[in-house]
Design an enzyme around this catalytic site. Structure first.
Site: not given
Ligand code: SAH
Length: 462
Positions: A338, A418
């Site tokens: 993340e 999403c």
């Molecule tokens: N799976 C989790 C979060 C999904 S939302 C849940 O269900 O709660 C998408 C997540 O991706 C967010 O927490 C955001 O901070 C993260 N994110 C965005 N760009 C990213 C990247 N390039 N690499 C890793 N994480 C990222």
């Protein structure tokens, strides 16, 4: 042929990706917000192009049988809900079609099992999070509410029908009126986007659906919140108040939250459960906004992963480790990645408080962290995972990441999305690189809005 401000009558025959109605007059396409398939409407053309026009709804001459009375009085003006005038059944049909059509059109395949959409039992009062923009009206009064569609003018709203009401009480309303009085009594200004002056930009409220714990965080264009003790005094009496803080955002941009949070009361987080897994949630961490449907979404993702206890699994874009911890209970080892450092801190603590010892978390962009890990740990079990779960933001996965995913060659890829347009784009890429889409299940996490979540199972071809 057609002119701006011209009034015309037409039948709405289709809906676009943003939920706008589409009708035709002699082959000329007209897009009309706030309409439903089957409506016969009178509209005013607001923008006329060569082959199409945008129009504003004046009157519904003959309502569609799919039309309902929007229960919220500001549904049309507010940018939050796009589909309130559509029956929930029709909303679900629209969303399922949108996912299928994107996979067909952009993904280039219909050879998969399109599963029925998983809908909500109660499509209102489901959101555990609200972000109210704060501003000033022409008379200099402090207002709060939601942005109108496509613009940043604030539509005043003190009671949003999407918010969770613990014990039947509209907590958001209570909190916002306290914030407003605090601002008025202490001469605290509201932020003005145009001049980049004024202090309070947004108020973020989070409510633990199962625990009833409440978080309030004021986003401010400054580094200090004057007379904050007055605010704390008034807010802390609310049943469930667990965390009061402010967030510093002095940037001139559209991003709501800045990087720094200053705690005023409590230790900066609330807790909530999804299923029997307990989560610690900070102001800056992503947490799904619809906890009831999240349980169904994760359940579907877990079903697709089909774990038996011996698997090595990656959970990319893991947030505070929500999916990771569900997977960890059924797998040998889970690696979460993340980009937000605070979310990873939460993820580690969440593993601890749930007694989970087989999950490891790495911070950084998935497209950097995963390729680097793959290069530097050749031969490690983590580089030959059985399953990879991805849950990226709307822009989907970076091709650099997909390249490494394919080289890691998991048997299964579970793609939680999403935005079905970017999901479809990534499916196309994966199908060109040795994988095949098996099934897709839309899940409605956002009733009344055009957004829809989807879980796709993509497997390695032998
Ligand atoms: N799976 C989790 C979060 C999904 S939302 C849940 O269900 O709660 C998408 C997540 O991706 C967010 O927490 C955001 O901070 C993260 N994110 C965005 N760009 C990213 C990247 N390039 N690499 C890793 N994480 C990222």
């Amino acid at each position: 042929m057609f002119n701006k401000n011209q009034e015309v009558e037409l039948l709405i025959e289709d809906l676009g990706t943003a939920g706008e109605g589409i009708g035709k007059i002699d082959g000329f396409t007209v897009f009309v917000k706030d309409t439903v398939i089957g409506d016969r409407v009178k509209v005013n053309l607001t923008k006329v192009k060569k082959n199409y026009a945008f129009a504003r709804l004046i009157d519904v001459i003959e309502p569609s049988d799919k039309r309902v009375e929007a229960p919220c009085p500001i549904a049309r003006a507010c940018g939050g809900c796009q589909l309130q005038m559509m029956s929930y059944e029709e909303q679900l049909r629209y969303k399922a079609d949108k996912v299928f059509n994107n996979i067909k059109r952009i993904g280039g395949t219909t050879d998969f099992d399109m599963r029925p959409i998983i809908g909500m039992e109660e499509p209102f009062h489901y959101r555990n999070k609200a972000q109210f923009p704060v501003g000033m009206n022409r008379d200099g009064e402090i207002i709060y509410g939601f942005y109108a569609g496509r613009t940043h003018s604030i539509i005043p709203c003190d009671s949003c029908m999407l918010g969770i009401n613990p014990e039947g009480v509209d907590v958001n309303d209570k909190i916002m009126s306290i914030v407003k009085s605090y601002m008025e009594e202490n001469d605290i200004t509201a932020y003005d986007e145009e001049s980049h002056k004024g202090l309070v930009r947004h108020v973020l409220i989070r409510i633990g659906a199962k625990t009833g714990q409440i978080m309030v965080c004021l986003v401010i264009n400054g580094t200090r919140l004057p007379c904050s003790e007055q605010l704390v005094k008034a807010l802390k009496n609310i049943n469930g108040m667990t965390s009061i803080s402010y967030n510093i955002n002095t940037e001139k941009n559209n991003v709501i939250l800045g990087r720094e949070v200053v705690d005023l009361y409590g230790s900066g987080y609330i807790e909530d459960y999804i299923g029997d897994v307990k989560f610690r949630i900070s102001a800056l961490s992503f947490f799904q906004v619809n906890p009831e449907q999240t349980e169904k979404l994760y359940g579907k993702a877990l079903e697709c992963a089909g774990l038996t206890g011996n698997e090595t699994v990656w959970d990319l874009y893991c947030g505070i480790g929500s999916i990771s911890l569900f997977l960890a209970k059924k797998a040998k080892k889970v690696m979460g990645v993340e980009i937000i450092p605070q979310a990873i801190e939460d993820a580690k603590i969440n593993a601890q408080i749930n007694g989970i010892e087989n999950a490891e978390f790495l911070v950084g962009a998935a497209e950097d962290v995963v390729p680097a890990y793959f290069e530097n740990n050749k031969g490690a079990a983590e580089c030959k995972p059985d399953v990879i779960v991805v849950d990226p933001p709307r822009k989907g996965c970076d091709e650099k990441l997909l390249n490494t995913v394919v080289r890691m060659a998991p048997k299964k890829l579970v793609y939680v999305s999403c935005d079905s347009a970017t999901l479809a784009r990534d499916i196309k890429w994966l199908e060109e690189n040795g994988y095949k889409l098996i099934e897709a299940t839309p899940v409605d996490m956002f009733g009344q809005s055009v957004h829809v979540e989807c879980v796709a199972l993509i497997v390695k071809q032998l």
